[in-house]
Motif scaffolding. Structure first.
Motif, PDB file in Angstrom:
ATOM      1  N   ASP A 192       6.729  46.930 -32.937  1.00  0.00           N
ATOM      2  CA  ASP A 192       5.455  46.743 -33.577  1.00  0.00           C
ATOM      3  C   ASP A 192       5.010  46.843 -34.353  1.00  0.00           C
ATOM      4  N   LEU A 193       5.353  48.521 -34.691  1.00  0.00           N
ATOM      5  CA  LEU A 193       4.043  49.266 -36.479  1.00  0.00           C
ATOM      6  C   LEU A 193       4.629  48.687 -37.780  1.00  0.00           C
ATOM      7  N   LEU A 194       3.762  47.727 -37.927  1.00  0.00           N
ATOM      8  CA  LEU A 194       3.421  47.201 -39.840  1.00  0.00           C
ATOM      9  C   LEU A 194       3.283  47.932 -40.949  1.00  0.00           C
ATOM     10  N   ILE A 195       3.709  48.367 -42.024  1.00  0.00           N
ATOM     11  CA  ILE A 195       3.014  49.470 -42.890  1.00  0.00           C
ATOM     12  C   ILE A 195       3.086  48.495 -43.516  1.00  0.00           C
ATOM     13  N   LEU A 196       1.528  49.151 -44.122  1.00  0.00           N
ATOM     14  CA  LEU A 196       0.780  48.049 -45.635  1.00  0.00           C
ATOM     15  C   LEU A 196       0.904  49.054 -46.355  1.00  0.00           C
ATOM     16  N   PRO A 197       0.321  48.819 -47.755  1.00  0.00           N
ATOM     17  CA  PRO A 197       0.181  50.011 -48.574  1.00  0.00           C
ATOM     18  C   PRO A 197      -1.466  50.408 -48.547  1.00  0.00           C
ATOM     19  N   ASP A 198      -2.372  49.588 -48.109  1.00  0.00           N
ATOM     20  CA  ASP A 198      -3.646  50.705 -47.611  1.00  0.00           C
ATOM     21  C   ASP A 198      -4.428  49.738 -46.636  1.00  0.00           C
ATOM     22  N   GLN A 199      -5.655  50.790 -46.469  1.00  0.00           N
ATOM     23  CA  GLN A 199      -6.468  50.262 -45.560  1.00  0.00           C
ATOM     24  C   GLN A 199      -7.269  48.534 -45.811  1.00  0.00           C
ATOM     25  N   VAL A 200      -6.940  48.976 -47.410  1.00  0.00           N
ATOM     26  CA  VAL A 200      -7.955  47.047 -47.610  1.00  0.00           C
ATOM     27  C   VAL A 200      -6.740  46.024 -46.830  1.00  0.00           C
ATOM     28  N   ALA A 201      -5.610  46.527 -46.825  1.00  0.00           N
ATOM     29  CA  ALA A 201      -4.975  45.448 -46.159  1.00  0.00           C
ATOM     30  C   ALA A 201      -4.488  45.551 -45.082  1.00  0.00           C
ATOM     31  N   GLY A 202      -5.114  46.358 -44.217  1.00  0.00           N
ATOM     32  CA  GLY A 202      -5.232  46.880 -42.929  1.00  0.00           C
ATOM     33  C   GLY A 202      -6.597  45.522 -42.678  1.00  0.00           C
ATOM     34  N   VAL A 203      -7.513  45.950 -43.061  1.00  0.00           N
ATOM     35  CA  VAL A 203      -8.563  45.017 -42.522  1.00  0.00           C
ATOM     36  C   VAL A 203      -8.152  43.294 -42.611  1.00  0.00           C
ATOM     37  N   SER A 204      -7.295  42.406 -43.930  1.00  0.00           N
ATOM     38  CA  SER A 204      -7.041  41.572 -43.858  1.00  0.00           C
ATOM     39  C   SER A 204      -5.997  41.498 -42.436  1.00  0.00           C
ATOM     40  N   ALA A 205      -5.616  42.884 -42.032  1.00  0.00           N
ATOM     41  CA  ALA A 205      -4.742  42.456 -41.143  1.00  0.00           C
ATOM     42  C   ALA A 205      -4.948  42.292 -39.270  1.00  0.00           C
ATOM     43  N   VAL A 206      -6.147  43.075 -39.520  1.00  0.00           N
ATOM     44  CA  VAL A 206      -6.718  42.901 -38.029  1.00  0.00           C
ATOM     45  C   VAL A 206      -6.762  41.331 -38.437  1.00  0.00           C
ATOM     46  N   SER A 207      -7.644  41.153 -39.688  1.00  0.00           N
ATOM     47  CA  SER A 207      -9.560  40.000 -39.504  1.00  0.00           C
ATOM     48  C   SER A 207      -7.568  39.241 -38.885  1.00  0.00           C
ATOM     49  N   SER A 208      -6.622  38.430 -39.499  1.00  0.00           N
ATOM     50  CA  SER A 208      -6.258  37.826 -39.450  1.00  0.00           C
ATOM     51  C   SER A 208      -5.495  36.936 -37.943  1.00  0.00           C
ATOM     52  N   GLY A 209      -5.445  38.507 -37.359  1.00  0.00           N
ATOM     53  CA  GLY A 209      -4.641  38.442 -35.948  1.00  0.00           C
ATOM     54  C   GLY A 209      -3.376  39.008 -36.094  1.00  0.00           C
ATOM     55  N   ARG A 210      -2.369  39.121 -37.567  1.00  0.00           N
ATOM     56  CA  ARG A 210      -1.024  39.765 -37.440  1.00  0.00           C
ATOM     57  C   ARG A 210      -1.254  41.509 -36.814  1.00  0.00           C
ATOM     58  N   VAL A 211      -1.896  42.267 -35.832  1.00  0.00           N
ATOM     59  CA  VAL A 211      -1.896  43.105 -35.240  1.00  0.00           C
ATOM     60  C   VAL A 211      -3.587  43.305 -34.561  1.00  0.00           C
ATOM     61  N   ALA A 212      -3.534  43.697 -34.042  1.00  0.00           N
ATOM     62  CA  ALA A 212      -4.480  44.198 -32.902  1.00  0.00           C
ATOM     63  C   ALA A 212      -5.051  45.694 -33.408  1.00  0.00           C
ATOM     64  N   ALA A 213      -5.115  46.545 -34.195  1.00  0.00           N
ATOM     65  CA  ALA A 213      -5.501  47.274 -34.935  1.00  0.00           C
ATOM     66  C   ALA A 213      -5.022  47.677 -36.221  1.00  0.00           C
ATOM     67  N   PHE A 214      -5.574  48.418 -37.282  1.00  0.00           N
ATOM     68  CA  PHE A 214      -4.895  49.371 -38.360  1.00  0.00           C
ATOM     69  C   PHE A 214      -5.378  51.187 -37.495  1.00  0.00           C
ATOM     70  N   ALA A 215      -5.229  51.981 -37.668  1.00  0.00           N
ATOM     71  CA  ALA A 215      -4.767  53.195 -37.804  1.00  0.00           C
ATOM     72  C   ALA A 215      -5.111  53.801 -39.050  1.00  0.00           C
ATOM     73  N   GLY A 216      -6.245  54.914 -40.099  1.00  0.00           N
ATOM     74  CA  GLY A 216      -6.517  55.495 -40.659  1.00  0.00           C
ATOM     75  C   GLY A 216      -7.510  56.459 -40.360  1.00  0.00           C
ATOM     76  N   THR A 217      -7.906  57.820 -41.157  1.00  0.00           N
ATOM     77  CA  THR A 217      -8.498  58.627 -40.874  1.00  0.00           C
ATOM     78  C   THR A 217     -10.216  57.791 -40.705  1.00  0.00           C
ATOM     79  N   ASN A 218     -11.333  58.600 -39.841  1.00  0.00           N
ATOM     80  CA  ASN A 218     -12.029  58.478 -39.642  1.00  0.00           C
ATOM     81  C   ASN A 218     -13.175  57.656 -40.777  1.00  0.00           C
ATOM     82  N   ILE A 219     -12.856  57.864 -41.624  1.00  0.00           N
ATOM     83  CA  ILE A 219     -13.616  57.469 -42.837  1.00  0.00           C
ATOM     84  C   ILE A 219     -13.242  56.607 -43.994  1.00  0.00           C
ATOM     85  N   THR A 220     -11.935  57.513 -43.474  1.00  0.00           N
ATOM     86  CA  THR A 220     -11.326  55.719 -44.983  1.00  0.00           C
ATOM     87  C   THR A 220     -11.271  54.169 -44.092  1.00  0.00           C
TER      88      THR A 220
END
Length: 304
Positions: A192-220
């Motif tokens: 259930d864990l998807l590894i992406l290059p960075d938080q920008v890719a995380g925004v895309s993955a969450v927006s498209s519904g591929r994942v429920a959330a992207f985890a990172g540091t609060n500031i990033t």
């Protein structure tokens, strides 16, 4: 936002730190033999004369990992971020007027430092016992909580890693991020864990519904969702694994042979923390850091 961590109990060695230790430690085998090095044997700390040599040359080389807001190269081709900003200020105080960035992969930072490709790691690297066996750390210049990128309105009500595991949701995070260990440690399945290059890719993955959330540091995470009408950041939270807090405190790293340089750097850093962190906040605020990210923890506490 959760309360500041300045008065929290020191790190006890169970956390992995920003970017996984697998990246920071294991890469040495493939990289450590590069070039000639005068570094002392593993674990041996020496005084060193690097500061004098840097003063004579007038330039210090900074190892950065191209990760906003810690250290990266901007559109103008200049090194920027909280760590380069601090480095420029402190090294000028130490009589070294010029800084020169050397961008590498995060996993190559410690090996590159040992191989003398640069003079210090200026990448906001989390301080932990395993890394402390390989390099000398200055005291941390920040401490960081985690956050999730979620769809607008946070429909799943996600607040912690445990809640993601309990709901059997898919979670994304960045390559070699410490959040991988936090997720697995809270029961999130590897499948259930998807590894992406960075938080920008995380925004895309969450927006498209591929994942429920992207985890990172609060500031990033906060920077990544700014201006989006499809995703948002959850409130910052303290990660736990096995009921132990995972502290993420980052700082500058130096070779074991250069204790004199580390100590001189530390003295100037402590001056920046005087008057309720006024000097340090002035340097870090442009990159999104606030008083909540300031800390009085020491490298000694984080390394023990």
């Amino acid at each position: 936002m959760a309360p500041p961590l300045r008065a929290r109990t020191p790190f006890e060695g169970k956390g992995i730190g920003r970017r996984s230790l697998l990246a920071g430690a294991a890469a040495f085998g493939a990289f450590g033999a590069a070039g000639c090095t005068i570094a002392p044997p593993q674990g041996k700390v020496e005084g060193g004369d690097l500061l004098k040599r840097l003063q004579d040359k007038g330039v210090v080389r900074l190892g950065i990992a191209s990760e906003p807001p810690y250290g990266f190269v901007n559109k103008e081709g200049e090194a920027t971020g909280e760590a380069p900003a601090i480095a420029k200020y402190i090294f000028e105080k130490l009589g070294v007027p010029e800084t020169q960035a050397v961008p590498v992969e995060f996993s190559a930072l410690i090996p590159g430092l040992k191989a003398q490709q640069f003079d210090t790691v200026a990448a906001g690297m989390y301080i932990n016992p395993v890394r402390c066996e390989q390099v000398l750390f200055a005291d941390p210049d920040y401490i960081m909580l985690d956050s999730f990128i979620v769809p607008k309105g946070n429909p799943k009500g996600i607040k912690t890693y445990k809640e993601i595991a309990e709901q059997g949701l898919k979670l994304a995070t960045g390559e070699a991020y410490a959040e991988i260990d936090y997720a697995l440690g809270n029961g999130v399945k590897e499948s259930d864990l998807l590894i992406l290059p960075d938080q920008v890719a995380g925004v895309s993955a969450v927006s498209s519904g591929r994942v429920a959330a992207f985890a990172g540091t609060n500031i990033t995470v906060t920077r990544a969702v700014k201006g989006s009408d499809r995703v948002e950041a959850t409130d910052a939270f303290q990660p736990y694994v096995d009921e132990e807090p995972m502290y993420g405190a980052g700082g500058f790293a130096f070779r074991l042979s250069e204790k004199n340089l580390r100590d001189a750097f530390n003295e100037e850093l402590l001056k920046l923390k005087e008057n309720d962190y006024a000097g340090l906040l002035k340097l870090m605020k442009p990159f999104g850091f606030t008083k909540d990210e300031m800390t009085d923890l020491t490298a000694k506490e984080l390394c023990s």
